[in-house]
Scaffold this motif. Sequence first.
Motif, short mmCIF file in Angstrom:
data_model
loop_
_atom_site.label_atom_id
_atom_site.label_comp_id
_atom_site.label_asym_id
_atom_site.label_seq_id
_atom_site.Cartn_x
_atom_site.Cartn_y
_atom_site.Cartn_z
N LEU A 271 22.02 -14.70 -35.83
CA LEU A 271 22.19 -14.10 -34.51
C LEU A 271 21.80 -12.64 -34.58
O LEU A 271 22.24 -11.91 -35.48
CB LEU A 271 23.64 -14.23 -34.06
CG LEU A 271 24.04 -13.54 -32.75
CD1 LEU A 271 23.34 -14.19 -31.57
CD2 LEU A 271 25.55 -13.58 -32.57
N LEU A 272 20.98 -12.20 -33.63
CA LEU A 272 20.55 -10.80 -33.56
C LEU A 272 21.19 -10.17 -32.33
O LEU A 272 20.71 -10.32 -31.22
CB LEU A 272 19.01 -10.72 -33.47
CG LEU A 272 18.23 -11.39 -34.60
CD1 LEU A 272 16.73 -11.32 -34.34
CD2 LEU A 272 18.57 -10.75 -35.94
N PRO A 273 22.31 -9.46 -32.51
CA PRO A 273 22.99 -8.83 -31.37
C PRO A 273 22.05 -7.85 -30.65
O PRO A 273 21.21 -7.24 -31.29
CB PRO A 273 24.17 -8.09 -32.01
CG PRO A 273 24.36 -8.75 -33.34
CD PRO A 273 23.00 -9.19 -33.77
N PRO A 274 22.16 -7.73 -29.31
CA PRO A 274 23.20 -8.30 -28.45
C PRO A 274 22.83 -9.67 -27.87
O PRO A 274 23.45 -10.08 -26.88
CB PRO A 274 23.30 -7.26 -27.34
CG PRO A 274 21.90 -6.75 -27.19
CD PRO A 274 21.32 -6.74 -28.58
N PRO A 297 33.67 -10.93 -39.66
CA PRO A 297 34.48 -11.70 -38.70
C PRO A 297 33.65 -12.78 -38.02
O PRO A 297 32.44 -12.65 -37.84
CB PRO A 297 34.93 -10.63 -37.70
CG PRO A 297 34.74 -9.33 -38.39
CD PRO A 297 33.60 -9.50 -39.33
N SER A 298 34.32 -13.87 -37.66
CA SER A 298 33.61 -14.96 -36.98
C SER A 298 33.06 -14.50 -35.64
O SER A 298 33.71 -13.72 -34.93
CB SER A 298 34.56 -16.15 -36.76
OG SER A 298 34.90 -16.75 -37.98
N ALA A 347 28.06 -11.86 -30.86
CA ALA A 347 28.56 -11.05 -31.96
C ALA A 347 30.05 -10.78 -31.78
O ALA A 347 30.54 -10.72 -30.65
CB ALA A 347 27.80 -9.73 -32.05
N PRO A 348 30.81 -10.63 -32.86
CA PRO A 348 32.24 -10.32 -32.74
C PRO A 348 32.44 -9.02 -31.97
O PRO A 348 31.56 -8.16 -31.90
CB PRO A 348 32.70 -10.16 -34.19
CG PRO A 348 31.67 -10.83 -35.02
CD PRO A 348 30.38 -10.70 -34.27
N ARG A 349 33.61 -8.89 -31.37
CA ARG A 349 33.93 -7.67 -30.64
C ARG A 349 33.83 -6.47 -31.57
O ARG A 349 34.28 -6.51 -32.72
CB ARG A 349 35.33 -7.76 -30.03
CG ARG A 349 35.48 -8.84 -28.96
CD ARG A 349 36.86 -8.78 -28.34
NE ARG A 349 37.05 -9.79 -27.32
CZ ARG A 349 37.61 -10.97 -27.53
NH1 ARG A 349 38.00 -11.29 -28.75
NH2 ARG A 349 37.76 -11.84 -26.55
N ASP A 350 33.28 -5.38 -31.07
CA ASP A 350 33.16 -4.11 -31.81
C ASP A 350 32.30 -4.26 -33.07
O ASP A 350 32.46 -3.50 -34.04
CB ASP A 350 34.54 -3.56 -32.20
CG ASP A 350 35.44 -3.34 -30.99
OD1 ASP A 350 34.91 -2.91 -29.95
OD2 ASP A 350 36.65 -3.61 -31.10
N SER A 354 23.43 -5.38 -37.43
CA SER A 354 22.19 -5.79 -36.77
C SER A 354 21.96 -7.29 -36.85
O SER A 354 21.17 -7.85 -36.08
CB SER A 354 21.00 -5.07 -37.40
OG SER A 354 20.93 -5.34 -38.79
N VAL A 355 22.64 -7.99 -37.77
CA VAL A 355 22.45 -9.43 -37.96
C VAL A 355 23.81 -10.08 -38.21
O VAL A 355 24.65 -9.52 -38.92
CB VAL A 355 21.50 -9.73 -39.14
CG1 VAL A 355 21.36 -11.24 -39.34
CG2 VAL A 355 20.13 -9.11 -38.91
N VAL A 356 24.03 -11.25 -37.62
CA VAL A 356 25.20 -12.06 -37.91
C VAL A 356 24.72 -13.40 -38.46
O VAL A 356 23.97 -14.12 -37.79
CB VAL A 356 26.07 -12.30 -36.65
CG1 VAL A 356 27.26 -13.19 -36.99
CG2 VAL A 356 26.54 -10.98 -36.06
N ASN A 357 25.11 -13.73 -39.68
CA ASN A 357 24.78 -15.02 -40.28
C ASN A 357 26.02 -15.90 -40.21
O ASN A 357 27.10 -15.50 -40.64
CB ASN A 357 24.34 -14.84 -41.73
CG ASN A 357 23.08 -13.99 -41.84
OD1 ASN A 357 22.09 -14.25 -41.17
ND2 ASN A 357 23.11 -12.97 -42.68
N TYR A 358 25.87 -17.10 -39.68
CA TYR A 358 27.03 -17.94 -39.44
C TYR A 358 26.65 -19.42 -39.54
O TYR A 358 25.47 -19.79 -39.56
CB TYR A 358 27.63 -17.66 -38.06
CG TYR A 358 26.74 -18.09 -36.91
CD1 TYR A 358 26.90 -19.34 -36.30
CD2 TYR A 358 25.74 -17.25 -36.40
CE1 TYR A 358 26.10 -19.74 -35.25
CE2 TYR A 358 24.94 -17.64 -35.35
CZ TYR A 358 25.12 -18.89 -34.77
OH TYR A 358 24.32 -19.29 -33.73
#
Length: 438
Positions: A271-274, A297-298, A347-350, A354-358
């Motif tokens: 995932l590439l926020p936002p 965080p998840s 993306a998790p709050r706050d 730059s990247v979320v791997n999940y």
Amino acid sequence: VISSMRGLFFFLILCPLLSASWPVNQTVTLQSADDVFRGQFQVNLLSFAKIIVSPGVGLCFMEQIPPPFTVDSSSCSFFYNSSLDVSSDKNGSSAFLPFKNVPYYFSIHPYVPLSSFPLSVNLQFSGDGCDISPLTYYNGSECTSNVTGTLLAGSHSFNVPVPTTWYRFSVGPNVGAITISASAPDGPVELVLRHGASPSSAIHDGKGQFINLNYPQPGIWFIEATKLASTSGYVTIDITTVQCSPDKGGPACAIPVTSVATGTAFLKETLLPPSINYYQYSSSEPLLVTIRSYNGPSPLILVSLNQLPTLDNALAKGCNQEYCTYTSSFQLDVTLMNSSWFIGVSAPRDYNGSVVNYGIWFGSSCPPSCQPEQGVCGEGEETGICRCRYGKEGLDCSEDAPMGREYLVLITLASILVVSFALSVSVPLKLNPKSFYD
């Protein structure tokens, strides 16, 4: 701190959808911090509902689906904290809320530091309303199902005898955007729109002569059109819709949507926020969605019916299961026929990365590929975690783990011992071979 929801949660979400009587006037007793009262209602209001509740509690209202286990202002359709007035209002606190003509669930949560038990809570929900038929609305003077026109996409012209007239139109599933404009030969026309209930200047989802709606909610919309010249005559209303295919969504139908079923799992998503990643589930069977991050965080789960959820329009957000420390899970139980759940991953709050791997999987709390020879599914606070056996790693423990530093040190020491032994044997051979053999 609001107590977590326990005990009756699964009973509530498996109950059939029933319309409770309106207005609501009831006193309930909470025996402990874990005792949470829940109810449901539906009302077709003329305006705002007045909510009166005893001090010291949080009140969460959810549109069409039950409240989550962890309740805060961001996870509810409406949230009211009566403890804010606990020092000044001894007889209860009040709020005015604009409920739509859809089913609502509500839950009462005691604020533990402010509460002593047993805690008596008085509820009073009131407000004049019309019949809850989806076609009935309040036109400012009476409840009626008659409108000047039922609109489809295209251009519509009406000769109206009064300055203010009413219209309605329906939005189907996965419509990316709607544009509505109005005009008249003798001056501007102001439109006021609302989804699922009567619009007014104070309660609406859009207002003006030209209105663009991204991610519009499916269902019936009502339009109040007023000729600002205050005369009769022709009014022209133009509606343009952007209908997306099942595998796309968003205002330009450019956002990819992945279809899923029970047992589907994607363990290496990026995932590439936002931005938000989207999944679609079309079935009348319940579904548990579980997500876990590789690097923090998840991510946040967003849920909506028949439309891509965003941070602003999602029916629900977060985790609605009891244990949400290591994974986030959401149980989808109130599934309507001919409807689709859209699940968004944000993306998790706050989150500042730059990247979320999940990983995300559907139909179980633990990854479906977590096999006994590879790992064991956790319980309690570790629900959703596949605890890996020696030599395995990954969210489902299916990958071979590289050797750790401690094993490399042991191998190095063993190699030194072997070399030392070999050298100790070779020395007498070199100095005195005969004595060695003797």
